[in-house]
Design a protein around this motif. Structure first.
Motif, PDB file in Angstrom:
ATOM      1  N   ILE A  76       0.844  -1.201   0.000  1.00 29.83           N
ATOM      2  CA  ILE A  76       0.000   0.000   0.000  1.00 29.83           C
ATOM      3  C   ILE A  76       0.877   1.249   0.000  1.00 29.83           C
ATOM      4  CG2 ILE A  76      -1.665   1.325   1.367  1.00 29.83           C
ATOM      5  CD1 ILE A  76      -2.987  -1.390   2.091  1.00 29.83           C
ATOM      6  N   ASP A  77       1.943   1.252   0.794  1.00 34.07           N
ATOM      7  CA  ASP A  77       2.860   2.392   0.810  1.00 34.07           C
ATOM      8  C   ASP A  77       3.474   2.604  -0.574  1.00 34.07           C
ATOM      9  OD1 ASP A  77       4.440   4.413   2.503  1.00 34.07           O
ATOM     10  OD2 ASP A  77       6.031   3.283   1.491  1.00 34.07           O
ATOM     11  N   LEU A  78       3.846   1.522  -1.252  1.00 32.63           N
ATOM     12  CA  LEU A  78       4.403   1.637  -2.601  1.00 32.63           C
ATOM     13  C   LEU A  78       3.386   2.257  -3.552  1.00 32.63           C
ATOM     14  CD1 LEU A  78       6.650   0.878  -4.717  1.00 32.63           C
ATOM     15  CD2 LEU A  78       5.309  -1.200  -5.091  1.00 32.63           C
ATOM     16  N   LEU A  79       2.138   1.810  -3.497  1.00 31.69           N
ATOM     17  CA  LEU A  79       1.111   2.383  -4.371  1.00 31.69           C
ATOM     18  C   LEU A  79       0.909   3.864  -4.072  1.00 31.69           C
ATOM     19  CD1 LEU A  79      -1.616  -0.414  -4.507  1.00 31.69           C
ATOM     20  CD2 LEU A  79       0.085   0.160  -6.236  1.00 31.69           C
ATOM     21  N   LEU A  80       0.854   4.205  -2.800  1.00 29.43           N
ATOM     22  CA  LEU A  80       0.678   5.608  -2.423  1.00 29.43           C
ATOM     23  C   LEU A  80       1.845   6.466  -2.905  1.00 29.43           C
ATOM     24  CD1 LEU A  80      -0.622   5.218   1.242  1.00 29.43           C
ATOM     25  CD2 LEU A  80      -1.968   5.845  -0.769  1.00 29.43           C
ATOM     26  N   THR A  81       3.038   5.906  -2.895  1.00 26.30           N
ATOM     27  CA  THR A  81       4.241   6.646  -3.271  1.00 26.30           C
ATOM     28  C   THR A  81       4.440   6.712  -4.778  1.00 26.30           C
ATOM     29  OG1 THR A  81       5.298   5.926  -1.220  1.00 26.30           O
ATOM     30  CG2 THR A  81       6.752   6.782  -2.935  1.00 26.30           C
ATOM     31  N   GLU A  82       4.310   5.578  -5.442  1.00 25.14           N
ATOM     32  CA  GLU A  82       4.680   5.484  -6.849  1.00 25.14           C
ATOM     33  C   GLU A  82       3.508   5.553  -7.832  1.00 25.14           C
ATOM     34  OE1 GLU A  82       7.798   5.316  -8.036  1.00 25.14           O
ATOM     35  OE2 GLU A  82       8.694   5.360  -6.041  1.00 25.14           O
ATOM     36  N   TRP A  83       2.326   5.172  -7.417  1.00 26.89           N
ATOM     37  CA  TRP A  83       1.227   5.030  -8.370  1.00 26.89           C
ATOM     38  C   TRP A  83       0.119   6.044  -8.179  1.00 26.89           C
ATOM     39  CZ3 TRP A  83      -0.052   0.004 -11.101  1.00 26.89           C
ATOM     40  CH2 TRP A  83       1.115  -0.720 -11.359  1.00 26.89           C
ATOM     41  N   TYR A  84      -0.167   6.424  -6.956  1.00 26.66           N
ATOM     42  CA  TYR A  84      -1.259   7.364  -6.703  1.00 26.66           C
ATOM     43  C   TYR A  84      -0.839   8.786  -7.046  1.00 26.66           C
ATOM     44  CZ  TYR A  84      -4.591   4.392  -4.152  1.00 26.66           C
ATOM     45  OH  TYR A  84      -5.526   3.461  -3.810  1.00 26.66           O
ATOM     46  N   ASP A  85      -1.791   9.569  -7.546  1.00 25.30           N
ATOM     47  CA  ASP A  85      -1.571  11.009  -7.693  1.00 25.30           C
ATOM     48  C   ASP A  85      -1.611  11.624  -6.306  1.00 25.30           C
ATOM     49  OD1 ASP A  85      -1.481  10.821 -10.444  1.00 25.30           O
ATOM     50  OD2 ASP A  85      -3.611  11.267 -10.710  1.00 25.30           O
ATOM     51  N   LYS A  86      -1.014  12.800  -6.164  1.00 20.61           N
ATOM     52  CA  LYS A  86      -0.946  13.466  -4.861  1.00 20.61           C
ATOM     53  C   LYS A  86      -2.321  13.636  -4.204  1.00 20.61           C
ATOM     54  CE  LYS A  86       0.915  17.344  -2.410  1.00 20.61           C
ATOM     55  NZ  LYS A  86       2.187  17.731  -1.974  1.00 20.61           N
ATOM     56  N   PRO A  87      -3.366  14.091  -4.943  1.00 19.74           N
ATOM     57  CA  PRO A  87      -4.684  14.236  -4.296  1.00 19.74           C
ATOM     58  C   PRO A  87      -5.246  12.896  -3.787  1.00 19.74           C
ATOM     59  CG  PRO A  87      -4.647  15.416  -6.385  1.00 19.74           C
ATOM     60  CD  PRO A  87      -3.378  14.618  -6.311  1.00 19.74           C
ATOM     61  N   ASP A  88      -4.998  11.814  -4.546  1.00 19.43           N
ATOM     62  CA  ASP A  88      -5.479  10.500  -4.111  1.00 19.43           C
ATOM     63  C   ASP A  88      -4.728  10.025  -2.869  1.00 19.43           C
ATOM     64  OD1 ASP A  88      -7.312  10.351  -6.227  1.00 19.43           O
ATOM     65  OD2 ASP A  88      -5.825   9.465  -7.571  1.00 19.43           O
ATOM     66  N   THR A  89      -3.421  10.279  -2.839  1.00 18.45           N
ATOM     67  CA  THR A  89      -2.617   9.918  -1.666  1.00 18.45           C
ATOM     68  C   THR A  89      -3.096  10.699  -0.449  1.00 18.45           C
ATOM     69  OG1 THR A  89      -0.691   9.382  -3.023  1.00 18.45           O
ATOM     70  CG2 THR A  89      -0.282   9.880  -0.703  1.00 18.45           C
ATOM     71  N   GLU A  90      -3.314  11.996  -0.636  1.00 21.50           N
ATOM     72  CA  GLU A  90      -3.784  12.827   0.478  1.00 21.50           C
ATOM     73  C   GLU A  90      -5.164  12.379   0.962  1.00 21.50           C
ATOM     74  OE1 GLU A  90      -3.459  16.810  -1.065  1.00 21.50           O
ATOM     75  OE2 GLU A  90      -1.271  16.818  -0.820  1.00 21.50           O
ATOM     76  N   ARG A  91      -6.034  11.991   0.034  1.00 21.52           N
ATOM     77  CA  ARG A  91      -7.366  11.508   0.407  1.00 21.52           C
ATOM     78  C   ARG A  91      -7.249  10.220   1.217  1.00 21.52           C
ATOM     79  NH1 ARG A  91      -9.907  13.136  -3.676  1.00 21.52           N
ATOM     80  NH2 ARG A  91      -9.083  11.739  -5.128  1.00 21.52           N
ATOM     81  N   PHE A  92      -6.330   9.328   0.819  1.00 21.55           N
ATOM     82  CA  PHE A  92      -6.118   8.077   1.548  1.00 21.55           C
ATOM     83  C   PHE A  92      -5.594   8.354   2.956  1.00 21.55           C
ATOM     84  CE2 PHE A  92      -3.931   4.262   2.882  1.00 21.55           C
ATOM     85  CZ  PHE A  92      -4.774   3.249   2.456  1.00 21.55           C
ATOM     86  N   LEU A  93      -4.603   9.231   3.056  1.00 20.75           N
ATOM     87  CA  LEU A  93      -4.038   9.571   4.374  1.00 20.75           C
ATOM     88  C   LEU A  93      -5.078  10.255   5.256  1.00 20.75           C
ATOM     89  CD1 LEU A  93      -0.475  10.797   3.298  1.00 20.75           C
ATOM     90  CD2 LEU A  93      -1.154   8.531   4.141  1.00 20.75           C
TER      91      LEU A  93
END
Length: 195
Positions: A76-93
């Protein structure tokens, strides 16, 4: 297959059983990247502990290792870092923060500080919300209306399942599957096929 296509498929219908071979290979390649990475790059220690706890409750250790043993949190950390766009990562966090806020409101402590019974109670409520999200999402598809905003717990469940079943533990040990068959059996005679 593009990253966005993979992420879109991760948040759509059935997960592992309906994954196209190309996407499954892409995800397993992403899983392979988890091995050499040292440390987390997006999740902080508390967020990582929360995701590890939630994913292990979704797929607990039995005769085979659970989500924690399969390092779903690192996937999940890899997806958040390498695959997700910044807004999607922020939404997940933000979803992790919201989970802690709900836990604080109900039990006066963060999710990871709760007892196993309290964690299960919270997750049952979140699962009910996730299923309502699925129904709303399906209705939006049928009526061609706007999709509801992503549901955090639904996303975590999907990523946990995909992360687990694309790991060596999940794919080989749990499912007993192989992408490449170990041997070629050849063609069966026509008489055998008619029987």
């Amino acid at each position: 297959m593009q990253r966005r296509d993979v992420l879109r498929l991760l948040t759509s219908a059935a997960v592992v059983s309906s994954l196209p071979l190309e996407m499954l290979q892409s995800l397993q390649q992403a899983r392979a990247e988890v091995g050499p990475t040292v440390g987390l790059r997006t999740l902080n220690a508390h967020q990582n502990e929360t995701i590890t706890t939630i994913s292990e409750l979704i797929i607990p250790e039995t005769a085979t290792p659970g989500a924690k043993g399969a390092k779903v949190n690192e996937f999940i950390d890899l997806l958040l870092t390498e695959w997700y766009d910044k807004p999607d990562t922020e939404r997940f966090l933000q979803g992790i923060a919201d989970a802690d806020a709900a836990s604080q409101k109900q039990f006066g402590k963060t999710f990871v500080q709760c007892s196993a019974a309290q964690q299960t109670q919270l997750m049952k409520g979140w699962d009910n919300e996730a299923m309502a999200y699925v129904r709303t999402s399906k209705l939006a598809q049928k009526t061609k209306s706007a999709q509801p905003p992503a549901n955090f717990f639904y996303t975590v469940k999907r990523l946990t399942i995909v992360g687990y079943y694309t790991s060596e533990i999940g794919f080989l040990k749990e499912l007993g599957a192989s992408i490449i068959p170990p041997k070629h059996a050849g063609c069966a005679p026509l008489s055998e096929a008619r029987s």
